[in-house]
Design a protein around this motif. Structure first.
Motif, PDB file in Angstrom:
ATOM      1  N   ARG A 108       0.621  -0.808   0.261  1.00  0.00           N
ATOM      2  CA  ARG A 108       0.311   0.068   0.110  1.00  0.00           C
ATOM      3  C   ARG A 108       0.589   1.142  -0.091  1.00  0.00           C
ATOM      4  N   ALA A 109       1.837   1.088   0.787  1.00  0.00           N
ATOM      5  CA  ALA A 109       2.811   2.584   1.006  1.00  0.00           C
ATOM      6  C   ALA A 109       3.322   2.855  -0.357  1.00  0.00           C
ATOM      7  N   PHE A 110       4.146   1.733  -0.649  1.00  0.00           N
ATOM      8  CA  PHE A 110       4.926   1.694  -2.611  1.00  0.00           C
ATOM      9  C   PHE A 110       3.446   2.316  -3.960  1.00  0.00           C
ATOM     10  N   ILE A 111       3.007   1.453  -3.544  1.00  0.00           N
ATOM     11  CA  ILE A 111       1.806   2.249  -4.617  1.00  0.00           C
ATOM     12  C   ILE A 111       1.289   3.617  -3.915  1.00  0.00           C
ATOM     13  N   SER A 112       1.106   4.055  -3.053  1.00  0.00           N
ATOM     14  CA  SER A 112       0.241   5.242  -3.131  1.00  0.00           C
ATOM     15  C   SER A 112       1.898   6.126  -3.667  1.00  0.00           C
ATOM     16  N   LYS A 113       2.980   5.945  -3.102  1.00  0.00           N
ATOM     17  CA  LYS A 113       3.875   6.899  -3.589  1.00  0.00           C
ATOM     18  C   LYS A 113       4.686   7.026  -4.701  1.00  0.00           C
ATOM     19  N   ALA A 114       4.122   6.046  -5.875  1.00  0.00           N
ATOM     20  CA  ALA A 114       3.871   5.176  -7.314  1.00  0.00           C
ATOM     21  C   ALA A 114       3.213   6.188  -8.268  1.00  0.00           C
ATOM     22  N   ARG A 115       1.890   6.262  -7.446  1.00  0.00           N
ATOM     23  CA  ARG A 115       0.762   6.992  -8.189  1.00  0.00           C
ATOM     24  C   ARG A 115       0.631   8.047  -7.991  1.00  0.00           C
ATOM     25  N   PHE A 116       1.668   8.313  -6.672  1.00  0.00           N
ATOM     26  CA  PHE A 116       1.285  10.306  -7.175  1.00  0.00           C
ATOM     27  C   PHE A 116       2.367  10.690  -7.777  1.00  0.00           C
TER      28      PHE A 116
END
Length: 296
Positions: A108-116
């Motif tokens: 989840r944390a990785f995806i949040s940074k990637a999508r930002f």
């Protein structure tokens, strides 16, 4: 007429499946690394339960695919049939998500940074916050790198797929509509996070919208509760942000401005009363399908 910043697109209208597992009614996936964005993408493709039409299945491209694939697949399969005696929809769903980090699956944390990084457009003035503003590179990935890989695996009509994004994905969908209007047949921006542009690029706010004869229909929506405080959460700071970021007002104004400036784009605006930022995707998925599913 929009000229600067547009993406030149190869033609991918006629495709033929090369993947023996890509049978009607199945969902398969693959990962693809983009040297442009530096990300590893998880691409999931849900084919409909019918043989492909001549020219390939029409396509809905769904951002935040890790989260939204099941929702849109269910909406297609339920609404597309319209009765037990009807043939199912021929719409294919291509969900674009993230493969995660370190081979351990989506995080989840990785995806949040990637999508930002992927979903936020580059700023016209100033400097974007760290690890943001990669929207141009992600747009190049969607329009240049992904289509040939899809074409090698599935019988899809990739000439002008529809695109749907929610929240930051909605912000990106509106960015794509401006920078590559010829790339997508329809744009669906659900609760677009226009506040990001407002906060980080104030010199260009309100946005100066460009118009193109190539622009397809644009559908912009938000939930009726997105801008009001949430009494049960007792979070004054979050309530302040909800008011300041004006999700409803900004989305509505964007739709109004685009409709006036670019009438050929067939802009639609809808407010889903009683829905919040997350729950709005439930009725929005139905609305998207009702506009895409072909009468049979």
């Amino acid at each position: 007429m929009l000229t600067s910043g547009a993406v030149s697109l190869p033609a991918f209208a006629m495709t033929h499946a090369a993947d023996n597992d890509a049978l009607p009614g199945t969902t398969t996936s693959f990962t693809q690394h983009s040297s442009t964005t530096g990300q590893e993408y998880l691409i999931q493709v849900a084919l409909p339960k019918v043989a492909p039409p001549q020219g390939g299945y029409p396509v809905l491209m769904v951002l935040d695919g890790n989260r939204h694939l099941d929702l849109f697949t269910a909406a297609r399969d339920i609404l597309g049939r319209r009765g037990y005696d009807k043939a199912p929809s021929d719409l294919a769903i291509v969900a674009v998500g993230y493969a995660g980090s370190g081979g351990r699956g989506p995080d989840r944390a990785f995806i949040s940074k990637a999508r930002f990084k992927d979903f936020t457009p580059p700023l016209t003035t100033g400097t974007a916050p760290e690890r943001t503003g990669g929207g141009s590179e992600f747009l190049n990935y969607l329009t240049q790198s992904l289509p040939p890989e899809l074409a090698s695996r599935y019988p899809l009509d990739l000439e002008r797929p529809a695109l749907v994004g929610h929240s930051l994905g909605g912000l990106f969908a509106l960015h794509a509509q401006q920078k590559a209007p010829e790339a997508f047949g329809a744009i669906f921006a659900i609760s677009p996070s226009l506040w990001w542009r407002q906060e980080n690029d104030p010199a260009s706010w309100p946005l100066r919208l460009a118009c193109s004869e190539a622009a397809g229909p644009v559908y912009i929506a938000a939930g009726g509760r997105e801008q009001s405080p949430q009494p049960r959460r007792q979070d004054p700071e979050r309530d302040r942000l909800r008011t300041e970021r004006a999700m409803i007002d900004n989305a509505h104004e964007h739709a109004r401005h685009l409709r006036e400036h670019c009438p050929q784009a067939a802009v639609q605006w809808r407010l889903f009363e009683g829905e919040d930022h997350g729950s709005v995707m439930w009725p929005a998925a139905r609305a998207v399908m009702e506009r895409l599913l072909r009468p049979r």
